[in-house]
Design an enzyme around this catalytic site. Structure first.
Site, short mmCIF file in Angstrom:
data_model
loop_
_atom_site.label_atom_id
_atom_site.label_comp_id
_atom_site.label_asym_id
_atom_site.label_seq_id
_atom_site.Cartn_x
_atom_site.Cartn_y
_atom_site.Cartn_z
N GLY A 168 -6.84 -0.39 -10.77
CA GLY A 168 -7.28 -0.73 -9.41
C GLY A 168 -8.61 -0.07 -9.12
O GLY A 168 -9.32 0.35 -10.04
N ALA A 193 0.86 -1.19 0.00
CA ALA A 193 0.00 0.00 0.00
C ALA A 193 0.90 1.24 0.00
O ALA A 193 1.98 1.23 0.61
CB ALA A 193 -0.90 -0.01 1.22
N ASN A 194 0.47 2.25 -0.70
CA ASN A 194 1.16 3.55 -0.81
C ASN A 194 2.46 3.51 -1.63
O ASN A 194 3.18 4.50 -1.68
CB ASN A 194 1.44 4.17 0.57
CG ASN A 194 0.15 4.54 1.25
OD1 ASN A 194 -0.79 4.94 0.58
ND2 ASN A 194 0.06 4.36 2.55
N ASP A 201 -11.02 2.56 -6.22
CA ASP A 201 -11.00 3.96 -5.79
C ASP A 201 -9.82 4.24 -4.87
O ASP A 201 -9.26 5.33 -4.87
CB ASP A 201 -12.31 4.31 -5.08
CG ASP A 201 -13.48 4.31 -6.04
OD1 ASP A 201 -13.25 4.14 -7.25
OD2 ASP A 201 -14.62 4.47 -5.58
N GLY A 202 -9.43 3.25 -4.05
CA GLY A 202 -8.33 3.43 -3.11
C GLY A 202 -7.02 3.62 -3.86
O GLY A 202 -6.19 4.46 -3.49
#
Ligand SMILES: CCCCCCCCCCCCC/C=C/[C@@H](O)[C@H](COP(=O)(O)O)NC(=O)CCCCC
Ligand SMILES: Nc1ncnc2c1ncn2[C@@H]1O[C@H](COP(=O)(O)OP(=O)(O)O)[C@@H](O)[C@H]1O
Ligand SMILES: [Ca+2]
Length: 482
Positions: free
Chosen positions: A178, A155-156, A180-181
């Protein structure tokens, strides 16, 4: 036998043969041509090596040919790539057409040539890589777009790479594979970098953001894909890839979310406290279920029927035409122009109460679950957000409200629902959240506040929900948005 075929102009000396048909006339604008390639009719191959079956008679009579790939508009906002092949008698003429079309395509400056692609292999049904390789990459190759592909490892990863490392000058755009996140990660990377490069202090809620110049394309491979659905009209990877290739662009509003003069996050679609915050928090613990986790957690959260007390203050957008109750819809290619009224008037309004949900929709938030979305008339880039307040009501009435998102009935036409188009808003929960409580929540612990222990009659509604910020959890209850 000659058949005219319009490609922004006519092909007078060609025989068109696609899917064995002949004699039909067809128009395609240059802006929707994806590629053109010459065919080696004698050998029966195209220059890309694929075989093309041609009737013997045609190849004898018309020995030269080329194929045009173009966007075909299919059903319900879906786009597909179609081919049409033209045959003619003269090789020079054939080459002239191919060259002219290539020149016309090169002149289309809004089309990307180099793209930086980030794939989230973890979102949705974990099909991001397959979707990209099978459905998107071949179209980019066809359109001669070069790509640098990064499959994220944590993540990130995409956010940090975009913010600090990526050589953005080399690219005409970035692509997010991917949900919305993932899109939100990329917005954070690009917007933060742009603010840093322009000396904008993200921690100041009053500072105006400098817009990003690089475009972000979305290939839907998440669970809700609301940002894709609300902008393109459908969550279909091929349609998205084709929009990217032809260089479509749509501006969107970016809200900044602050807490005590500290920047928390940006939001482009939904900021939801109460129902949508609780659904998200519960669903994150059930990621193994895939997208179905939202149905499970949605049902569970509906049954718990928690409400939250607090004060919402907002600055109504009085200087625009249009309201959240309009019957218009706003998507790429269907943008209702908004006209600024000459005078700005109006001050902050304050509403206190017990809320089942507080939603701020900066776009319609349409998705397959709700094709019209949380706020069907929300505009994509008008500098406003639609603030929807759902006050405490019976379970039955809340269910009626939720179900109206899936039908033609107006979800705002209910006594316990109000909606305002706003420029900024704040939410303050009734009971102050201490730093230690915030720490606990950041570590995923559900907190029942003092008030619940002191007042058994409150049926143990927790004092705080969390905010659902484009599908990512924000544990702070008190926020300021602008
Ligand atoms: C009992 C009948 C319920 C019918 C509810 C219908 C209302 C649906 C409105 C959905 C609005 C969705 C707003 C989108 C939010 C997304 O940003 C977020 C994250 O997306 P992704 O990263 O792609 O997973 N999705 C959600 O928060 C899920 C909300 C689901 C609510 C049931
Ligand atoms: N390689 C990775 N491993 C784990 N998490 C990742 C990875 N890449 C991105 N993420 C995170 O995955 C989360 C969910 O991504 P998203 O694309 O929104 O899928 P979904 O729609 O299923 O929620 C986001 O918080 C994003 O930051
Ligand atoms: Ca998500």
């Amino acid at each position: 036998m000659h058949h005219p075929f319009k490609v922004g102009f006519c092909f007078p000396k060609f025989l068109r043969r696609d899917k064995g048909e002949s004699g039909t006339s067809h128009g395609v604008s240059v802006s929707e041509i994806l590629a053109v390639r010459e065919l080696d009719v004698d050998s029966g191959t195209k220059d890309d090596g694929r075989w093309q079956k041609m009737p013997q008679k045609s190849t004898e009579a018309y020995p030269y040919a080329f194929t045009v790939s173009y966007v075909e508009r299919a059903w319900q906002h879906r786009w597909r790539c179609s081919d049409v092949t033209f045959h003619c008698l003269e090789g020079a003429l054939c080459q002239q057409w191919v060259q002219t079309i290539r020149e016309q395509l090169t002149a289309l400056t809004s089309r990307p040539k180099h793209l930086l692609v980030y794939i989230n292999p973890y979102g949705g049904k974990q099909q991001g890589e397959r979707i990209y390789e099978q459905k998107v990459a071949p179209l980019f190759t066809l359109a001669s777009i070069s790509t640098h592909v990064i499959v994220t490892e944590h993540a990130n990863h995409a956010r940090d790479h975009l913010r600090t490392e990526a050589e953005l000058k080399k690219y005409d755009g970035v692509v997010c594979v991917g949900g919305d996140g993932m899109f939100s990660e990329m917005v954070h990377g690009l917007v933060s970098r742009t603010q840093r490069d322009n000396g904008v202090d993200q921690n100041s809620p009053e500072e105006k953001l400098v817009p990003c110049t690089l475009r972000i394309g979305i290939i839907p491979a998440g669970s809700t894909d609301c940002i894709c659905y609300a902008t393109v009209g459908i969550n279909d990877p091929v349609t998205s890839a084709l929009h990217i290739i032809v260089g479509d662009a749509q501006a969107m509003d970016v809200c900044s979310v602050h807490h005590n003069n500290t920047f928390l996050r940006y939001s482009v679609s939904l900021l939801g406290y109460g129902f949508y915050g609780d659904v998200l928090a519960d669903s994150e613990r059930k990621r193994w279920m895939g997208p179905a986790r939202y149905d499970f957690s949605g049902f569970k959260t509906f049954l718990t029927h928690h409400y939250y007390e607090g004060t919402v203050s907002f600055l109504p957008a009085t200087d625009i035409l249009g309201t959240p109750r309009d019957k218009t819809r706003c998507r790429a290619g269907y943008h209702q122009p908004l006209f600024l009224l000459p005078e700005y008037k109006g001050g902050w309004r304050v509403i206190r109460g017990k809320f089942l949900a507080i939603n701020a929709a900066s776009m319609s938030c349409a998705c397959p679950r709700s094709p019209k979305g949380l706020s069907p008339a929300a505009h994509l880039a008008d500098g406003t957000t639609d603030l929807i307040l759902v006050r405490k009501c019976s379970r039955f009435n809340f269910l009626r409200h939720l179900l109206r998102h899936t039908s033609k009935y107006d979800q705002f036409d209910m006594t316990f629902v109000e909606v305002h188009r706003v420029r900024r808003f704040r939410f303050t929960p009734r009971y102050c959240q201490s730093d230690s409580e915030l720490d606990l929540r950041e570590n995923g612990k559900k907190l029942f506040s003092q008030i619940c222990r002191d007042h058994p009659a409150c049926s143990c509604s927790p004092a705080y929900s969390s905010w659902n910020c484009d599908g990512e959890i924000l544990p702070h209850a008190a926020i300021e948005v602008g």
